[in-house]
Design a protein around this motif. Structure first.
Motif, PDB file in Angstrom:
ATOM      1  N   LYS A  55       2.228   1.788  -3.451  1.00 52.56           N
ATOM      2  CA  LYS A  55       1.207   2.284  -4.386  1.00 52.56           C
ATOM      3  C   LYS A  55       0.929   3.769  -4.161  1.00 52.56           C
ATOM      4  O   LYS A  55       0.800   4.534  -5.125  1.00 52.56           O
ATOM      5  CB  LYS A  55      -0.092   1.469  -4.234  1.00 52.56           C
ATOM      6  CG  LYS A  55      -0.050   0.094  -4.884  1.00 52.56           C
ATOM      7  CD  LYS A  55      -0.165   0.157  -6.393  1.00 52.56           C
ATOM      8  CE  LYS A  55       0.297  -1.105  -7.093  1.00 52.56           C
ATOM      9  NZ  LYS A  55      -0.621  -2.250  -6.942  1.00 52.56           N
ATOM     10  N   ILE A  56       0.845   4.189  -2.899  1.00 49.61           N
ATOM     11  CA  ILE A  56       0.587   5.609  -2.610  1.00 49.61           C
ATOM     12  C   ILE A  56       1.764   6.448  -3.109  1.00 49.61           C
ATOM     13  O   ILE A  56       1.578   7.468  -3.787  1.00 49.61           O
ATOM     14  CB  ILE A  56       0.339   5.840  -1.100  1.00 49.61           C
ATOM     15  CG1 ILE A  56      -0.954   5.139  -0.647  1.00 49.61           C
ATOM     16  CG2 ILE A  56       0.248   7.346  -0.783  1.00 49.61           C
ATOM     17  CD1 ILE A  56      -1.240   5.204   0.847  1.00 49.61           C
ATOM     18  N   PHE A  84      -3.480   3.655   7.814  1.00 50.86           N
ATOM     19  CA  PHE A  84      -2.530   4.453   7.040  1.00 50.86           C
ATOM     20  C   PHE A  84      -2.943   5.908   7.164  1.00 50.86           C
ATOM     21  O   PHE A  84      -4.094   6.251   6.906  1.00 50.86           O
ATOM     22  CB  PHE A  84      -2.565   4.068   5.558  1.00 50.86           C
ATOM     23  CG  PHE A  84      -2.145   2.655   5.295  1.00 50.86           C
ATOM     24  CD1 PHE A  84      -0.801   2.352   5.096  1.00 50.86           C
ATOM     25  CD2 PHE A  84      -3.077   1.624   5.262  1.00 50.86           C
ATOM     26  CE1 PHE A  84      -0.402   1.046   4.860  1.00 50.86           C
ATOM     27  CE2 PHE A  84      -2.683   0.314   5.025  1.00 50.86           C
ATOM     28  CZ  PHE A  84      -1.347   0.024   4.822  1.00 50.86           C
ATOM     29  N   ILE A 105      -5.573   8.490  -5.081  1.00 49.62           N
ATOM     30  CA  ILE A 105      -4.697   7.759  -4.146  1.00 49.62           C
ATOM     31  C   ILE A 105      -5.520   6.757  -3.336  1.00 49.62           C
ATOM     32  O   ILE A 105      -5.142   5.601  -3.165  1.00 49.62           O
ATOM     33  CB  ILE A 105      -3.984   8.749  -3.193  1.00 49.62           C
ATOM     34  CG1 ILE A 105      -2.979   9.597  -3.982  1.00 49.62           C
ATOM     35  CG2 ILE A 105      -3.297   8.011  -2.050  1.00 49.62           C
ATOM     36  CD1 ILE A 105      -2.391  10.745  -3.183  1.00 49.62           C
ATOM     37  N   GLU A 106      -6.657   7.231  -2.887  1.00 47.38           N
ATOM     38  CA  GLU A 106      -7.524   6.386  -2.072  1.00 47.38           C
ATOM     39  C   GLU A 106      -7.950   5.129  -2.830  1.00 47.38           C
ATOM     40  O   GLU A 106      -7.889   4.018  -2.301  1.00 47.38           O
ATOM     41  CB  GLU A 106      -8.759   7.205  -1.687  1.00 47.38           C
ATOM     42  CG  GLU A 106      -9.809   6.440  -0.952  1.00 47.38           C
ATOM     43  CD  GLU A 106     -10.954   7.370  -0.576  1.00 47.38           C
ATOM     44  OE1 GLU A 106     -10.689   8.332   0.171  1.00 47.38           O
ATOM     45  OE2 GLU A 106     -12.083   7.163  -1.052  1.00 47.38           O
ATOM     46  N   ILE A 123       3.669   9.170   4.769  1.00 47.77           N
ATOM     47  CA  ILE A 123       2.829   7.987   5.035  1.00 47.77           C
ATOM     48  C   ILE A 123       3.221   7.408   6.387  1.00 47.77           C
ATOM     49  O   ILE A 123       4.355   6.956   6.565  1.00 47.77           O
ATOM     50  CB  ILE A 123       2.978   6.883   3.962  1.00 47.77           C
ATOM     51  CG1 ILE A 123       2.874   7.460   2.542  1.00 47.77           C
ATOM     52  CG2 ILE A 123       1.918   5.791   4.167  1.00 47.77           C
ATOM     53  CD1 ILE A 123       3.177   6.442   1.442  1.00 47.77           C
ATOM     54  N   GLU A 144      -5.357  -1.954  -3.632  1.00 51.34           N
ATOM     55  CA  GLU A 144      -4.193  -2.709  -3.179  1.00 51.34           C
ATOM     56  C   GLU A 144      -4.497  -3.475  -1.892  1.00 51.34           C
ATOM     57  O   GLU A 144      -4.028  -4.602  -1.708  1.00 51.34           O
ATOM     58  CB  GLU A 144      -2.982  -1.782  -2.978  1.00 51.34           C
ATOM     59  CG  GLU A 144      -1.704  -2.508  -2.592  1.00 51.34           C
ATOM     60  CD  GLU A 144      -1.330  -3.643  -3.548  1.00 51.34           C
ATOM     61  OE1 GLU A 144      -1.267  -3.381  -4.754  1.00 51.34           O
ATOM     62  OE2 GLU A 144      -1.141  -4.789  -3.072  1.00 51.34           O
ATOM     63  N   ILE A 145      -5.277  -2.870  -1.010  1.00 50.69           N
ATOM     64  CA  ILE A 145      -5.642  -3.564   0.238  1.00 50.69           C
ATOM     65  C   ILE A 145      -6.381  -4.866  -0.094  1.00 50.69           C
ATOM     66  O   ILE A 145      -6.048  -5.935   0.435  1.00 50.69           O
ATOM     67  CB  ILE A 145      -6.486  -2.652   1.158  1.00 50.69           C
ATOM     68  CG1 ILE A 145      -5.614  -1.528   1.735  1.00 50.69           C
ATOM     69  CG2 ILE A 145      -7.116  -3.448   2.291  1.00 50.69           C
ATOM     70  CD1 ILE A 145      -6.393  -0.423   2.447  1.00 50.69           C
ATOM     71  N   TYR A 153      -1.864   9.520   5.607  1.00 54.79           N
ATOM     72  CA  TYR A 153      -0.980  10.040   4.558  1.00 54.79           C
ATOM     73  C   TYR A 153      -1.365  11.468   4.216  1.00 54.79           C
ATOM     74  O   TYR A 153      -2.511  11.891   4.437  1.00 54.79           O
ATOM     75  CB  TYR A 153      -1.013   9.149   3.311  1.00 54.79           C
ATOM     76  CG  TYR A 153      -2.406   8.806   2.825  1.00 54.79           C
ATOM     77  CD1 TYR A 153      -3.104   7.720   3.354  1.00 54.79           C
ATOM     78  CD2 TYR A 153      -3.029   9.584   1.846  1.00 54.79           C
ATOM     79  CE1 TYR A 153      -4.372   7.419   2.924  1.00 54.79           C
ATOM     80  CE2 TYR A 153      -4.309   9.277   1.407  1.00 54.79           C
ATOM     81  CZ  TYR A 153      -4.977   8.195   1.953  1.00 54.79           C
ATOM     82  OH  TYR A 153      -6.242   7.894   1.539  1.00 54.79           O
ATOM     83  N   ALA A 196      -5.103   2.768  -3.215  1.00 50.01           N
ATOM     84  CA  ALA A 196      -4.798   2.122  -1.928  1.00 50.01           C
ATOM     85  C   ALA A 196      -5.845   1.064  -1.585  1.00 50.01           C
ATOM     86  O   ALA A 196      -5.499  -0.047  -1.163  1.00 50.01           O
ATOM     87  CB  ALA A 196      -4.695   3.177  -0.833  1.00 50.01           C
ATOM     88  N   VAL A 214       0.841  -1.203   0.000  1.00 51.53           N
ATOM     89  CA  VAL A 214       0.000   0.000   0.000  1.00 51.53           C
ATOM     90  C   VAL A 214       0.877   1.254   0.000  1.00 51.53           C
ATOM     91  O   VAL A 214       0.626   2.210  -0.748  1.00 51.53           O
ATOM     92  CB  VAL A 214      -0.976  -0.006   1.208  1.00 51.53           C
ATOM     93  CG1 VAL A 214      -1.692   1.328   1.338  1.00 51.53           C
ATOM     94  CG2 VAL A 214      -1.986  -1.133   1.059  1.00 51.53           C
ATOM     95  N   LYS A 215       1.934   1.240   0.811  1.00 55.20           N
ATOM     96  CA  LYS A 215       2.841   2.393   0.853  1.00 55.20           C
ATOM     97  C   LYS A 215       3.442   2.646  -0.538  1.00 55.20           C
ATOM     98  O   LYS A 215       3.512   3.785  -1.010  1.00 55.20           O
ATOM     99  CB  LYS A 215       3.966   2.152   1.871  1.00 55.20           C
ATOM    100  CG  LYS A 215       3.565   2.536   3.293  1.00 55.20           C
ATOM    101  CD  LYS A 215       4.461   1.950   4.361  1.00 55.20           C
ATOM    102  CE  LYS A 215       5.884   2.433   4.285  1.00 55.20           C
ATOM    103  NZ  LYS A 215       6.703   1.846   5.392  1.00 55.20           N
TER     104      LYS A 215
END
Lengths: 617, 617
Positions: free
Chosen positions: A505-506, A537, A556-557, A521, A563-564, A539, A560, A502-503
């Motif tokens: 990807k952001i 998270f 971004i959301e 982050i 990805e989660i 950020y 994320a 996730v980090k």
């Protein structure tokens, strides 16, 4: 033809509200609380002591003083209000390149709003019952949003496509039944309102059907404790009771809900159950569902009483928890209570890596050697954020932090930059000797993973900081920085992978969007279980030179959240719920038959979509 | 036109089954268990080592020997099999006026059954998949009932209106999908079968639609452990796995389900979740729902995967637990595991009254001073039943019981006849010193309520006896006595009232029905919680001179169930579920909107009623 004139009514009600509330001149929110003895509703509980375009109370916000030191105003919160935060400005300057002199001004006055749709027949049906209603712009606006960054940003710089046409404050289960019946008869939409503290856009009004009147049902007048049974260890309350207020009353009598009530400053118990909020001490008392013994929900097709003492086999009707006001309004709850522990200790431990911190927490969660009621783990950026909330000077914990860092560098040599972390454990009980023994045991377990005990104060601050973050979020907005949070759950074996993915990807998304400097982050573990942990998270990034900060935040959301799910996590865990913000991701995690079940439950209980907030699916 | 001939197929399959099972010559049920290493299905798990017209294994039953002493046969159960019970006959003679020489013979041979309805298209659809199917009479009959007294009575003296037309043993999730798809396509009814150990008539076939083929899906071939994660503390198993067998495998590895696995001798994990059985150590591990992390259910409209690691907000889909096979078949479960405690201590304490025993248990449950994993309380008739299971002679505990009785009579003077009771607490852990300290603490709390510590053996026997009662129930049927049990839950403040009311109603009903002597009614508290307790009523009477014992049993049951609801109790708690036996009472405890929700979920997931067992509503 009705003789009713909405504007006159609106004005009249406004006067009434102003009369009933003297909140412009007071910081006291105790009037939101009716005691056992007063069965009469004495106050109208509105949002008028809260900011119209920001989080929390009007009197509480961050500012830079003339020397450039960040401080907070007001006097509501111990260890926070009217304090100086010496490390906040340097940290903000460094991580987000915030310039204290560059202010991003919010629009000064309340947004221009369209006049309300008024369904006169509906109004006439509820008016004779003495039900309180307001058409005032500030009431309508404050009930049309929660506290998500996107919502606050739009309050500061934009507008809302639609807000409720009126706000109603029912005072009893019977009044709710009257309102819902009238809504059904005259085709009015209802959106139940607890305290507006969700961050998932759950209160946004539907776009379609623009001529249909929508009313917000503010439940906070229904805040009576109906009974308390010491023998059976439960309390029966109206659903609009603020959790923190209920907790205060319970503690006076030696009991507790067992929830992390400080986190629930504004939340009503009905709202918490509606969102199936997990921000409770599950390690101690089990799932939220475990806390709720009975409940009463008013739906358009009738009232549902789930009396668990009469139903202990067959399907589990706790399905109705977490339906986020899409099927009906919860009016009454029977909640389990526990004995309140008089002592609480915070233990904090540094670890050389997030990995080691996780192994430590896993052992604490699974081995059950100690009884704990809260656990946190912050990664190094998260720790820097905690340190930025220091109110002491010189900041002892910062110095200690540097010392520990050097120790690790010297001792284990290959301490990776930015990989240090801090765990905090909350233990409570009545027996100080036992707590001391637990504290020692925690230290021993920590040592196995390279842990070094830090201060109790620091441990407490880790728990404390997350409660005040929304005030900081607004402060950032004042200075061209935008921030948000997302939470997830993962199995122990998945946590690290999910966090890294996730980090990444952001970070990558920010890079593609030309965000400078790279985003902040911070990662925090909030709850730990036998099987896994929940992760938050936090950020943020500087948005001074961005054309559409909100669009980028949404992007971004979504990246994320995707990805989660990709990393086998859940897209929500804590207080947040699904709302409309996480709807797509939620639906993605459901099989088709389950989606059909949900749709058909909606059709069964609310065939004409009276509860029109469109949350969940 | 199909070339298929059901009788030939039936015969062929019978031969196959006989070949695969050598159960006529063995008492070993370990073949029901496939280990981690063997992924191939090696045995067909049938009911052929169990009685066709009674509870449990063919080799295990009670008898009177030539001297008139009751003894049990077989060698399956330690402390039970091949033991003499010296106090059993005197107790039976006294309470139920059983005459050991008067035998009530059961019909000797398997009931004459109608030939099966065979849907040839369905058979042809599943046959090529190598799915095992049987049309044999003994298989069909054994899958057409559970272990309720009414069912066993009908096996002994009557017949069944309808039984399944065939039994199928799926071996994989994919085979279940194939079967359910074929059932949907060719309109065949399916009834999922775990182990037939329910006592709520859950397996009874529907009366209507007599030409539609009904197949029983025996899930016990799906008994693989798919994976075990020590890091995340869970085990993934196929739903047909016998709970006790899974528990054995887990214990070998240092883990436990935390369920009271000895109670679950025959039960499959899928069956337990389907019934939402609460006969687990909830005090330790929370609700059954808490144990289930993920599950997979095949419904006629598709497979549902509830992956809790991906869903932690929104509605709670554990609604699907406890749906008793009415919506689909559970094929896979991810279950939480715990570390297995090496030591277990039983503590037992006499109290001068049931009231005092309850106060003691309430304190144990609420104060949480000790960590316990089981609690029981038996009233004086319940205690006499426990003592009737004594296998030692002279029976020390009986003597002690008389001594205690005299002590109470002397000490507190007004000991009411029949009001003495015995509490038993099970504590487990690894630390003997801690357990000893707990034992001491339990004694201290007990003392406050007039408690006198009794033996550990007696405590163990209290837990043990309830597991063997069904064998005694059949023994009573051999001697013209009929018995049954009902369970309920109540708040602490309601328990005593509910117990008295239900006892009175049963007694009065027996009086009106001219039952002599008055019925035996024993009361047992099985589980205790912060808010209340679960209660089991065991009752029986001599039916030598009654025309319709079953009719009277049903009447008593209805009167008792009505009274339980009237006294604000729930009509079920433990392993039993709702089935068809408690359907009316269950429905009575639901509001109309909830009944509609349940009906519409059924319509959504199973629109053509493939899962036709008609349980619940």
């Amino acid at each position: 033809m009705s003789e009713y004139d909405p504007l006159t009514a609106s004005k009249r009600l406004n006067i009434l509200l102003k009369h009933l509330n003297n909140e412009e001149n007071t910081n006291n929110n105790s009037k939101e609380w009716r005691t056992l003895s007063s069965s009469q509703c004495l106050t109208v509980c509105t949002n008028r002591d809260r900011k119209w375009n920001g989080y929390g109370y009007k009197d509480t916000f961050f500012k830079f003083d003339e020397r450039g030191t960040a401080f907070s105003t007001g006097n509501r919160y111990p260890n926070f209000s009217s304090k100086e935060f010496h490390e906040l400005r340097p940290w903000l300057e460094q991580t987000l390149r915030i310039n204290l002199k560059t202010i991003c001004p919010a629009q000064p006055n309340i947004i221009e709003l369209a006049s309300p749709n008024v369904n006169h027949e509906f109004y006439d049906a509820i008016k004779p019952q003495g039900i309180m209603i307001s058409f005032a712009e500030q009431d309508r606006l404050s009930h049309g949003h929660g506290i998500s960054t996107a919502e606050i940003y739009r309050l500061r710089h934009g507008n809302f496509a639609r807000i409720p046409d009126a706000v109603i404050w029912p005072e009893s289960h019977e009044q709710v039944v009257t309102i819902v019946k009238a809504a059904l008869k005259f085709n009015v939409g209802c959106i139940p309102y607890g305290s507006g503290s969700n961050d998932v856009d759950a209160l946004e009004c539907p776009k379609e059907n623009v001529k249909r009147m929508i009313v917000s049902l503010d439940m906070r007048q229904m805040n009576r404790i109906l009974s308390l049974s010491k023998e059976n260890m439960y309390v029966i309350v109206e659903a609009g009771t603020i959790a923190q207020n209920l907790e205060k009353e319970l503690r006076k009598r030696g009991f507790t809900l067992g929830w992390d009530a400080e986190m629930l400053e504004f939340c009503t118990v009905g709202g918490i159950v509606s969102l199936r909020s997990n921000d409770i001490k599950r390690n101690m008392i089990g799932d939220l569902e475990h806390s709720v013994i009975n409940f009463k929900m008013v739906t358009p097709t009738g009232t549902i009483n789930i009396n668990k003492s009469q139903i202990s086999s067959g399907p589990n009707f706790q399905l109705l928890f977490g339906t986020e006001g899409t099927l009906g309004v919860i009016t009454e709850l029977t909640l389990k209570i526990h004995f309140f522990a008089s002592q609480r200790h915070y233990v904090s431990i540094y670890f050389p890596s997030f990995h080691n911190g996780l192994l430590f927490l896993r052992e604490i969660a699974q081995k059950k050697i100690i009884r704990f009621s809260g656990a946190r783990l912050v990664d190094e950026p998260g720790l820097q954020l905690v340190n930025a909330f220091n109110t002491t000077t010189p900041t002892v914990s910062s110095i200690f932090y540097e010392v520990i860092k050097k120790y690790y560098l010297k001792k284990i040599k290959k301490l990776e930059v930015g990989k240090m972390c801090l765990a905090a454990i909350l233990i409570d009980g009545d027996d100080i000797i036992k707590l001391k023994a637990y504290e020692k045991k925690i230290g021993e377990i920590g040592k196995q993973y390279g842990g070094v005990i830090a201060g109790n104060d620091l441990g407490e601050r880790v728990f404390f900081v997350s409660k005040r973050l929304p005030y900081l979020r607004d402060f950032l907005l004042d200075h061209y920085a935008i921030s948000d949070r997302l939470d997830a759950t993962a199995s122990w074996t998945n946590v690290e992978m999910l966090v890294e993915n996730v980090k990444e990807k952001i970070t990558n998304t920010c890079k593609v969007q030309n965000i400078r400097p790279r985003p902040y982050i911070g990662v925090r573990i909030d709850h730990i279980y036998d099987t896994g942990a929940s992760i938050t998270f936090t950020y943020g990034f500087n948005c001074r030179n961005l054309g559409d900060p909100l669009g980028i935040l949404r992007l971004i959301e979504q990246v994320a959240l995707d990805e989660i799910l990709q990393s086998n996590g859940s897209v929500s865990h804590n207080t947040s719920g699904i709302g409309k913000r996480k709807k797509e991701s939620f639906r993605e995690s459901l099989d088709e038959p389950v989606v059909n079940v949900l749709k058909n439950i909606k059709k069964t209980l609310d065939p004409t979509n009276i509860f029109c907030n469109q949350n969940l699916i």
